[in-house]
Design a protein around this motif. Sequence first.
Motif, PDB file in Angstrom:
ATOM      1  N   MET A  14      -0.589   6.457   0.866  1.00 58.43           N
ATOM      2  CA  MET A  14      -0.225   6.929   2.196  1.00 58.43           C
ATOM      3  C   MET A  14      -0.839   8.311   2.401  1.00 58.43           C
ATOM      4  O   MET A  14      -1.933   8.534   1.944  1.00 58.43           O
ATOM      5  CB  MET A  14       1.294   6.978   2.302  1.00 58.43           C
ATOM      6  CG  MET A  14       1.919   5.620   2.155  1.00 58.43           C
ATOM      7  SD  MET A  14       1.955   4.708   3.698  1.00 58.43           S
ATOM      8  CE  MET A  14       1.385   3.123   3.202  1.00 58.43           C
ATOM      9  N   CYS A  15      -0.121   9.233   3.047  1.00 56.86           N
ATOM     10  CA  CYS A  15      -0.738  10.524   3.368  1.00 56.86           C
ATOM     11  C   CYS A  15      -1.107  11.282   2.098  1.00 56.86           C
ATOM     12  O   CYS A  15      -0.420  11.173   1.079  1.00 56.86           O
ATOM     13  CB  CYS A  15       0.229  11.378   4.177  1.00 56.86           C
ATOM     14  SG  CYS A  15       0.732  10.571   5.688  1.00 56.86           S
ATOM     15  N   GLY A  16      -2.171  12.052   2.182  1.00 55.06           N
ATOM     16  CA  GLY A  16      -2.593  12.878   1.055  1.00 55.06           C
ATOM     17  C   GLY A  16      -2.252  14.333   1.347  1.00 55.06           C
ATOM     18  O   GLY A  16      -2.363  14.802   2.487  1.00 55.06           O
TER      19      GLY A  16
ATOM     20  N   ARG B 162      -7.181   6.702  -0.993  1.00 51.30           N
ATOM     21  CA  ARG B 162      -5.841   6.180  -0.730  1.00 51.30           C
ATOM     22  C   ARG B 162      -5.707   5.633   0.682  1.00 51.30           C
ATOM     23  O   ARG B 162      -4.706   5.003   1.003  1.00 51.30           O
ATOM     24  CB  ARG B 162      -4.812   7.296  -0.944  1.00 51.30           C
ATOM     25  CG  ARG B 162      -4.810   7.816  -2.366  1.00 51.30           C
ATOM     26  CD  ARG B 162      -3.994   9.073  -2.476  1.00 51.30           C
ATOM     27  NE  ARG B 162      -2.595   8.788  -2.321  1.00 51.30           N
ATOM     28  CZ  ARG B 162      -1.699   8.793  -3.296  1.00 51.30           C
ATOM     29  NH1 ARG B 162      -2.092   9.076  -4.512  1.00 51.30           N
ATOM     30  NH2 ARG B 162      -0.447   8.531  -3.072  1.00 51.30           N
ATOM     31  N   GLY B 163      -6.720   5.878   1.519  1.00 48.82           N
ATOM     32  CA  GLY B 163      -6.679   5.384   2.892  1.00 48.82           C
ATOM     33  C   GLY B 163      -6.052   6.425   3.804  1.00 48.82           C
ATOM     34  O   GLY B 163      -5.041   7.026   3.450  1.00 48.82           O
TER      35      GLY B 163
ATOM     36  N   LYS C 135      -3.949   3.106  -0.423  1.00 46.74           N
ATOM     37  CA  LYS C 135      -3.950   2.742  -1.842  1.00 46.74           C
ATOM     38  C   LYS C 135      -2.540   2.747  -2.404  1.00 46.74           C
ATOM     39  O   LYS C 135      -2.183   1.924  -3.225  1.00 46.74           O
ATOM     40  CB  LYS C 135      -4.846   3.718  -2.614  1.00 46.74           C
ATOM     41  CG  LYS C 135      -4.910   3.478  -4.108  1.00 46.74           C
ATOM     42  CD  LYS C 135      -5.619   2.183  -4.417  1.00 46.74           C
ATOM     43  CE  LYS C 135      -5.625   1.853  -5.903  1.00 46.74           C
ATOM     44  NZ  LYS C 135      -5.876   0.420  -6.122  1.00 46.74           N
ATOM     45  N   SER C 136      -1.778   3.721  -1.971  1.00 50.87           N
ATOM     46  CA  SER C 136      -0.460   3.833  -2.564  1.00 50.87           C
ATOM     47  C   SER C 136       0.554   3.834  -1.423  1.00 50.87           C
ATOM     48  O   SER C 136       0.496   4.689  -0.543  1.00 50.87           O
ATOM     49  CB  SER C 136      -0.466   5.133  -3.363  1.00 50.87           C
ATOM     50  OG  SER C 136       0.788   5.466  -3.778  1.00 50.87           O
ATOM     51  N   VAL C 137       1.447   2.844  -1.425  1.00 43.07           N
ATOM     52  CA  VAL C 137       2.326   2.650  -0.273  1.00 43.07           C
ATOM     53  C   VAL C 137       3.651   3.377  -0.525  1.00 43.07           C
ATOM     54  O   VAL C 137       4.606   2.810  -1.067  1.00 43.07           O
ATOM     55  CB  VAL C 137       2.532   1.144   0.022  1.00 43.07           C
ATOM     56  CG1 VAL C 137       3.350   0.949   1.285  1.00 43.07           C
ATOM     57  CG2 VAL C 137       1.179   0.466   0.181  1.00 43.07           C
ATOM     58  N   THR C 138       3.673   4.645  -0.133  1.00 38.21           N
ATOM     59  CA  THR C 138       4.823   5.475  -0.461  1.00 38.21           C
ATOM     60  C   THR C 138       5.886   5.468   0.631  1.00 38.21           C
ATOM     61  O   THR C 138       6.847   6.228   0.566  1.00 38.21           O
ATOM     62  CB  THR C 138       4.376   6.920  -0.760  1.00 38.21           C
ATOM     63  OG1 THR C 138       3.614   7.376   0.352  1.00 38.21           O
ATOM     64  CG2 THR C 138       3.524   6.999  -1.999  1.00 38.21           C
ATOM     65  N   VAL C 139       5.697   4.645   1.673  1.00 45.21           N
ATOM     66  CA  VAL C 139       6.778   4.449   2.636  1.00 45.21           C
ATOM     67  C   VAL C 139       7.174   2.981   2.589  1.00 45.21           C
ATOM     68  O   VAL C 139       6.364   2.130   2.261  1.00 45.21           O
ATOM     69  CB  VAL C 139       6.390   4.841   4.086  1.00 45.21           C
ATOM     70  CG1 VAL C 139       6.137   6.318   4.194  1.00 45.21           C
ATOM     71  CG2 VAL C 139       5.197   4.053   4.581  1.00 45.21           C
TER      72      VAL C 139
END
Length: 608
Positions: free
Chosen positions: A1-3, A28-29, A603-607
Amino acid sequence: MCGIVGYLGPSQNSVQIVLEGLKRLEYRGYDSAGVSFIDEHNQMQNFKKAGKLENLKSELVGKNLVARTCIGHTRWATHGGVTDNNAHPHSNDILSIIHNGIIENAHDLKSQLEKEGVVFKSETDSESFLELVTFELRKGMPIAQAISQSFKKIHGNSSFVVLYPKTGEIYAIKRGAPLVAGINDVTSEALVSSDPYALAGMVHKLYFPEDEVLLHLSAGNHHLINFYELDLTKTKRYLSKKQDLSVQVSEKGEFEHFMLKEIHEQPELIRGLTQYYFGGEGYESLTRVAKLKPMRILVSACGTAAYAGMVAKDFFEGLNRIPTIVELASEFRYRNPIIQANDLGLFVSQSGETADTLAAQAMCKKAGIQTVSIVNVEGSTLFRDCDENLLIRAGVEIGVASTKAFTQQVLTARLLAAALSGKLDDADYRVKLAGKFSLLAERIDQLLANIDNIKNIAESIYHKKGFFYTGRGVYFPIALEGALKLKEIAYVHAEGYAAGELKHGPIALIDEDIVNIAIIAPDLYEKTISNVQENKARKGIIVGIGQLGDKEGTRLSDYYIGVDFKGLDELAPLYINVVNQLLAYYMAKFKGTDIDKPRNLAKSVTVE
Ligand code: M6R
């Protein structure tokens, strides 16, 4: 998610340093980027642009970027469209913040603040935190207290970095979202980020704070970073670790895409994993987990990691006869699952930061059972929260489409099955299993050296209307994973199906524009052949993946990929999976999509 990246130190190049960190997080997109920094006249400057980091960099050309403190962000939109205005940082005349996560009560907070006269500039939830802190500051509250008090008021999982120009300091805090800080004590630099990878080569030491720990980065601090509880008493609730990631891993070398590079890394990684668990430090962790002697295993994960969990189930039930339940973490967390004493919670994840997987782990922990991860990122939240961890040693995975992590996750699960069977101490058994791992690596090497057939098939079928990946038994998760790879990077409709299940509905879709990628494995061979025949009879295009030289499979298929299953036994699904990875990769390449950073994905779905 956000970087997220923040820098504070003596270097006047802080903006360049933060941009370098953001560049590393591009994988990560994201859809927009921005920075805030304090210039040499102690003025805060803010720049943000929708689109790629390059847009932001163009915006910065010709600007005076001399600055010792900077924060930067790559946004993956949740609240509000992809616009310059919604990009982070969000700032006003006294503060700038960046945010990763979701503020679930943003609507209420905004309404309350609007009643106090606050005018919001963006559609984001994040801005409510900026204005909450500002509101407290304007009332005369000191900054650290204003942040901690405001943080208490927000709901949901988030991490924030706050730049406070008045003192030139940075604060950071998180709940259920990734946050890492690092220091270089030789150069007196302190950094903070959402991903340790952004800090590789820049710091010597990493700190992973626990939830609701306030980090204070200050050049005036003896320690560069101080850690506080929300009541502002000092705390030691963080894990510290030497930083040992190399920056070189981020280079594509001879490969056109990271995904292709990562597919090619698999044989070496398999060999490395064998050494780590049979000869190295990993052995101890396997034996510790095996001692837990679970009555049942509850696997929770998302996406590719969940499919790896499905293959793992086959090992635990087939080899160990331990009942295993695999559930998507996003479902598990909101059901009322049966969790019993002596169950083992097993969580599979590449990033170790997937919000739903973390929530499932927290539920199991709360229920009082032991939790174990099969994880790539050492020091990630999942790694820290679980009782035990089995590292998959895949190195940094940059391509959004997970490839090498899947292989390593499944093999780590196979090693766990070996440990649970109590045979890991048996030298003959170990030699036999290590031999199988090595054979798998060899077969993948051979496959990668002969990819022309796969490439040609990809070119012949990539423009077709839809794709059914089919397989039976343990090849069913491989079919699911094959379809996921194709849809996420080639943007075509693809489904994974248990081969025997098509006739219960989806076969209605089969026609001359639909491709059936059929895994024709030696197990249930005749039944699988019958299923292929059913699709062929309806004019479906058949791409068979089966034993080299199999006449019937070749005859039935419009295109055939012959592979050698022999000797691989329960590891053969991983070999077939590499075929699917290559098929997806080349189909996407012929379509011309953004393979490493597919649209709409992170890349990483943190929500959640
Ligand atoms: O980091 P995790 O393994 O927990 O991520 C889980 C999924 O988000 C991930 O596997 C996703 O499905 C990949 N993009 C698939 O290629």
